[in-house]
Design a protein around this motif. Structure first.
Motif, PDB file in Angstrom:
ATOM      1  N   GLY A  86       2.044   7.741  -8.414  1.00 31.63           N
ATOM      2  CA  GLY A  86       1.996   6.280  -8.259  1.00 31.63           C
ATOM      3  C   GLY A  86       3.275   5.556  -8.621  1.00 31.63           C
ATOM      4  N   VAL A  87       4.308   6.313  -9.013  1.00 28.96           N
ATOM      5  CA  VAL A  87       5.507   5.647  -9.547  1.00 28.96           C
ATOM      6  C   VAL A  87       6.175   4.720  -8.535  1.00 28.96           C
ATOM      7  CG1 VAL A  87       6.888   7.738  -9.083  1.00 28.96           C
ATOM      8  CG2 VAL A  87       7.766   6.007 -10.625  1.00 28.96           C
ATOM      9  N   ARG A  88       6.145   5.084  -7.256  1.00 33.77           N
ATOM     10  CA  ARG A  88       6.820   4.262  -6.246  1.00 33.77           C
ATOM     11  C   ARG A  88       6.185   2.868  -6.165  1.00 33.77           C
ATOM     12  NH1 ARG A  88       9.667   5.721  -1.304  1.00 33.77           N
ATOM     13  NH2 ARG A  88       9.640   7.787  -2.228  1.00 33.77           N
ATOM     14  N   ASN A 145      -9.012   7.748  -4.009  1.00 34.41           N
ATOM     15  CA  ASN A 145      -8.886   9.199  -3.887  1.00 34.41           C
ATOM     16  C   ASN A 145      -9.437   9.596  -2.509  1.00 34.41           C
ATOM     17  OD1 ASN A 145     -10.505  12.031  -5.526  1.00 34.41           O
ATOM     18  ND2 ASN A 145      -8.519  11.934  -4.577  1.00 34.41           N
ATOM     19  N   LEU A 146      -8.723   9.121  -1.461  1.00 38.40           N
ATOM     20  CA  LEU A 146      -9.208   9.302  -0.089  1.00 38.40           C
ATOM     21  C   LEU A 146      -8.146   9.982   0.764  1.00 38.40           C
ATOM     22  CD1 LEU A 146     -10.520   5.672   0.525  1.00 38.40           C
ATOM     23  CD2 LEU A 146     -11.932   7.712   0.186  1.00 38.40           C
ATOM     24  N   ASP A 147      -8.566  10.395   1.946  1.00 35.76           N
ATOM     25  CA  ASP A 147      -7.571  10.796   2.933  1.00 35.76           C
ATOM     26  C   ASP A 147      -6.799   9.535   3.338  1.00 35.76           C
ATOM     27  OD1 ASP A 147      -6.621  12.772   5.124  1.00 35.76           O
ATOM     28  OD2 ASP A 147      -7.085  10.903   6.148  1.00 35.76           O
ATOM     29  N   LEU A 162      -3.014   1.991  -4.247  1.00 41.64           N
ATOM     30  CA  LEU A 162      -2.453   3.337  -4.378  1.00 41.64           C
ATOM     31  C   LEU A 162      -3.531   4.344  -4.013  1.00 41.64           C
ATOM     32  CD1 LEU A 162      -0.626   3.048  -7.841  1.00 41.64           C
ATOM     33  CD2 LEU A 162       0.364   2.776  -5.563  1.00 41.64           C
ATOM     34  N   ASN A 163      -3.131   5.390  -3.324  1.00 46.47           N
ATOM     35  CA  ASN A 163      -4.116   6.383  -2.896  1.00 46.47           C
ATOM     36  C   ASN A 163      -3.487   7.771  -2.869  1.00 46.47           C
ATOM     37  OD1 ASN A 163      -6.638   7.252  -1.355  1.00 46.47           O
ATOM     38  ND2 ASN A 163      -5.011   7.888   0.060  1.00 46.47           N
ATOM     39  N   ASP A 164      -4.297   8.766  -3.193  1.00 47.24           N
ATOM     40  CA  ASP A 164      -3.872  10.151  -2.984  1.00 47.24           C
ATOM     41  C   ASP A 164      -5.118  11.005  -2.824  1.00 47.24           C
ATOM     42  OD1 ASP A 164      -0.935  11.659  -3.577  1.00 47.24           O
ATOM     43  OD2 ASP A 164      -2.703  12.957  -3.567  1.00 47.24           O
ATOM     44  N   CYS A 197       0.834  -1.209   0.000  1.00 45.74           N
ATOM     45  CA  CYS A 197       0.000   0.000   0.000  1.00 45.74           C
ATOM     46  C   CYS A 197       0.865   1.254   0.000  1.00 45.74           C
ATOM     47  CB  CYS A 197      -0.897   0.017   1.234  1.00 45.74           C
ATOM     48  SG  CYS A 197      -1.889   1.522   1.349  1.00 45.74           S
ATOM     49  N   GLU A 198       0.544   2.164  -0.904  1.00 40.01           N
ATOM     50  CA  GLU A 198       1.177   3.485  -0.896  1.00 40.01           C
ATOM     51  C   GLU A 198       0.057   4.501  -0.687  1.00 40.01           C
ATOM     52  OE1 GLU A 198       3.272   4.773  -4.430  1.00 40.01           O
ATOM     53  OE2 GLU A 198       4.179   6.419  -3.342  1.00 40.01           O
ATOM     54  N   PRO A 199      -0.145   4.940   0.558  1.00 43.97           N
ATOM     55  CA  PRO A 199      -1.313   5.788   0.847  1.00 43.97           C
ATOM     56  C   PRO A 199      -1.163   7.246   0.416  1.00 43.97           C
ATOM     57  CG  PRO A 199      -0.086   5.339   2.868  1.00 43.97           C
ATOM     58  CD  PRO A 199       0.591   4.559   1.787  1.00 43.97           C
TER      59      PRO A 199
HETATM   60  C1  LIG Z   1       5.620  13.485  -1.389  1.00 47.01           C
HETATM   61  S1  LIG Z   1       4.161  13.209  -2.284  1.00 47.01           S
HETATM   62  C2  LIG Z   1       4.229  11.506  -2.671  1.00 47.01           C
HETATM   63  C3  LIG Z   1       5.295  11.130  -3.624  1.00 47.01           C
HETATM   64  C4  LIG Z   1       5.273   9.700  -4.042  1.00 47.01           C
HETATM   65  N1  LIG Z   1       5.206   8.802  -2.908  1.00 47.01           N
HETATM   66  C5  LIG Z   1       6.497   9.401  -4.895  1.00 47.01           C
HETATM   67  O1  LIG Z   1       7.359   8.591  -4.505  1.00 47.01           O
HETATM   68  O2  LIG Z   1       6.598   9.989  -5.985  1.00 47.01           O
HETATM   69  C6  LIG Z   1       2.917  13.271  -1.067  1.00 47.01           C
HETATM   70  C7  LIG Z   1       1.528  13.090  -1.623  1.00 47.01           C
HETATM   71  O3  LIG Z   1       0.625  13.007  -0.524  1.00 47.01           O
HETATM   72  C8  LIG Z   1      -0.614  13.543  -0.937  1.00 47.01           C
HETATM   73  N2  LIG Z   1      -1.367  13.856   0.293  1.00 47.01           N
HETATM   74  C9  LIG Z   1      -1.177  14.889   1.149  1.00 47.01           C
HETATM   75  N3  LIG Z   1      -2.014  14.763   2.208  1.00 47.01           N
HETATM   76  C10 LIG Z   1      -2.722  13.626   2.012  1.00 47.01           C
HETATM   77  C11 LIG Z   1      -3.711  12.953   2.769  1.00 47.01           C
HETATM   78  N4  LIG Z   1      -4.136  13.427   3.946  1.00 47.01           N
HETATM   79  N5  LIG Z   1      -4.202  11.807   2.282  1.00 47.01           N
HETATM   80  C12 LIG Z   1      -3.782  11.307   1.096  1.00 47.01           C
HETATM   81  N6  LIG Z   1      -2.852  11.910   0.329  1.00 47.01           N
HETATM   82  C13 LIG Z   1      -2.319  13.051   0.784  1.00 47.01           C
HETATM   83  C14 LIG Z   1      -0.242  14.730  -1.789  1.00 47.01           C
HETATM   84  O4  LIG Z   1      -1.292  15.046  -2.679  1.00 47.01           O
HETATM   85  C15 LIG Z   1       1.024  14.211  -2.502  1.00 47.01           C
HETATM   86  O5  LIG Z   1       0.710  13.692  -3.756  1.00 47.01           O
END
Ligand SMILES: C[S@@+](CC[C@H](N)C(=O)[O-])C[C@H]1O[C@@H](n2cnc3c(N)ncnc32)[C@H](O)[C@@H]1O
Length: 417
Positions: A97-99, A143-145, A115-117, A90-92
């Motif tokens: 999504g690349v990771r 597309n959740l918190d 995957l979530n953002d 899981c990548e929350p």
């Molecule tokens: C540093 S980036 C992630 C980069 C990604 N893991 C990578 O390796 O490329 C952090 C992400 O967290 C998302 N984000 C911020 N607060 C969040 C929340 N409460 N719930 C879900 N996603 C959130 C942002 O929209 C952003 O895309």
């Protein structure tokens, strides 16, 4: 690239990506095709000069090419840690999504990828990237918190084997749910980019987020990592889980750690034995540490009242076996930066939570500073354990007493004048 290859011209490039589902014009914002590891994916087109910033800003979806090393390490650690197939990942906080996609494609052991953002543009982008990577069958995109997503995966078979918490800033708000959503024996990857609080520039922020007093000093990179780990250990212990660090490192704008999680209150209490305090004596400069439950001590050298920092993790920061395994994998995959860093970490002393800096000793002894590697060689030659540290190019670790370190330092500097 040969003539006739579909991406040998701009026109050919577009046609090729459209066929494979990576259409740069498919979203409401300008995107570009990037390639990292074994994956090609869409992410926002970066503005000119982005390389100069620690992290590109003002984009519709987060993507930082500077974090490739962090993603390489996630691929390597998942590959090194799990020796079976069928891993749930899981990548929350996934951005484009690349990771997560790279972990699935490059390890080949993932049976479920979530995957979530919270950002809706990121959600649309991730869906495209998942399809283009051929992972649609095993992937769910949300597309959740992040906390809402993790909380709904915190029981039984819904839990994950690997959770990667990679926020821009502090991971603290997500840690408890991330830990709850991890299987016993699972792996948790955590990034912290809020180095100002962790390194002590902003102490109250560190207390607010990590419930710990930071150590603003030339040694703060390692103590920052230890404060983060101490917080992970205490968060896990609260919900009856223990941690064992597999890899911890500091790079550019972030700290990253990977920890094994295990259920069990007894294990949780055992892991808390690695959490404690660090003291710095302002009179004589010596640094000491003690466990969580020991009373705060006066300076062992001059009996002055020291400054106290922590709580922080005083145990090992990495598992040598797994670091060596990942090192071999980094070599095979030609991940040069990861290889070089893992090599340094594999040679570091793991049992001493502190390092010396040659420039700091030089200042105190009013002497020029020898190279850290010369001191390490000299200390080893007289029977002490000593190593360089990836945390600091001026630093070295040793179990030699401070007087011995200073004597060796003086001998080295006087022998060359
Ligand atoms: C540093 S980036 C992630 C980069 C990604 N893991 C990578 O390796 O490329 C952090 C992400 O967290 C998302 N984000 C911020 N607060 C969040 C929340 N409460 N719930 C879900 N996603 C959130 C942002 O929209 C952003 O895309």
């Amino acid at each position: 690239m040969g003539i006739g290859c579909p991406w040998s011209s701009q026109k050919g490039l577009r046609a090729y990506w459209e066929v494979s589902g990576l259409d740069e014009n498919a979203l409401e914002f300008p995107t570009r095709v990037y390639e990292e590891g074994k994956v090609k994916f869409l992410a926002p087109a970066l503005k000119e000069g982005w390389e100069k910033a620690v992290s590109p800003s003002g984009m519709p979806v987060f993507f930082n090419p500077h974090s490739k090393l962090s993603r390489d390490m996630a691929v390597l650690m998942v590959g090194a840690y799990f020796d079976r197939k069928g891993i749930r990942v899981c990548e929350p906080l996934a951005g484009c999504g690349v990771r997560g996609i790279r972990i699935a494609v490059e390890t080949g052991i993932v049976s479920k990828l979530v995957l979530n953002d919270i950002n809706r543009f990121a959600y649309s982008l991730m869906k495209k990237n998942v399809e283009a990577a051929g992972l649609a069958e095993i992937t769910e995109v949300y597309n959740l918190d992040a906390n809402a997503l993790l909380a709904t995966h915190s029981t039984g078979k819904l839990r994950f084997d690997y959770v990667d918490v990679d926020p821009a800033g502090s991971p603290a708000p997500f840690l408890e749910n991330a830990i709850r959503s991890c299987q016993s024996g699972g792996l948790l990857g955590v990034t912290a980019t809020d180095l100002a609080p962790l390194c002590g520039t902003n102490p109250l922020s560190c207390i607010r987020k990590y419930d710990a007093v930071p150590y603003a000093s030339p040694y703060s990179k390692e103590t920052a990592a230890r404060i983060l780990l101490g917080f992970v250990a205490r968060t896990a212990a609260r919900i009856g889980m223990s941690i064992s660090p597999i890899l911890t490192f500091y790079r550019r704008h972030y700290i990253r750690t990977f920890v094994r999680l295990n259920y069990g209150k007894t294990l949780a209490k055992e892991s808390l034995k690695n959490v404690g305090w660090m003291y710095e004596c302002k009179s004589c400069g010596s640094v000491q540490w003690s466990s969580y439950v020991e009373p705060i001590k006066l300076c062992e050298v001059c009996s002055s009242v020291p400054r106290v920092f922590g709580p922080l993790w005083l145990g090992e920061l990495a598992s040598k076996d797994l670091v060596l395994k990942a090192l071999g994998m980094a070599y095979e995959a030609d991940m040069k930066e990861a290889y070089s860093l893992l090599r340094k970490i594999s040679e570091e002393i793991q049992t001493i939570p502190f390092y010396y800096r040659v420039d700091e000793i030089g200042k105190r002894l009013k002497s020029r500073a020898p190279k850290p590697a010369s001191i390490v060689d000299e200390l080893r030659s007289i029977g002490f354990n000593a190593s360089l540290t990836h945390f600091d190019g001026q630093g070295f670790k040793t179990d030699a007493p401070r007087e011995v370190v200073e004597r060796v330092f003086s001998e080295l500097t006087s022998s060359k004048t």
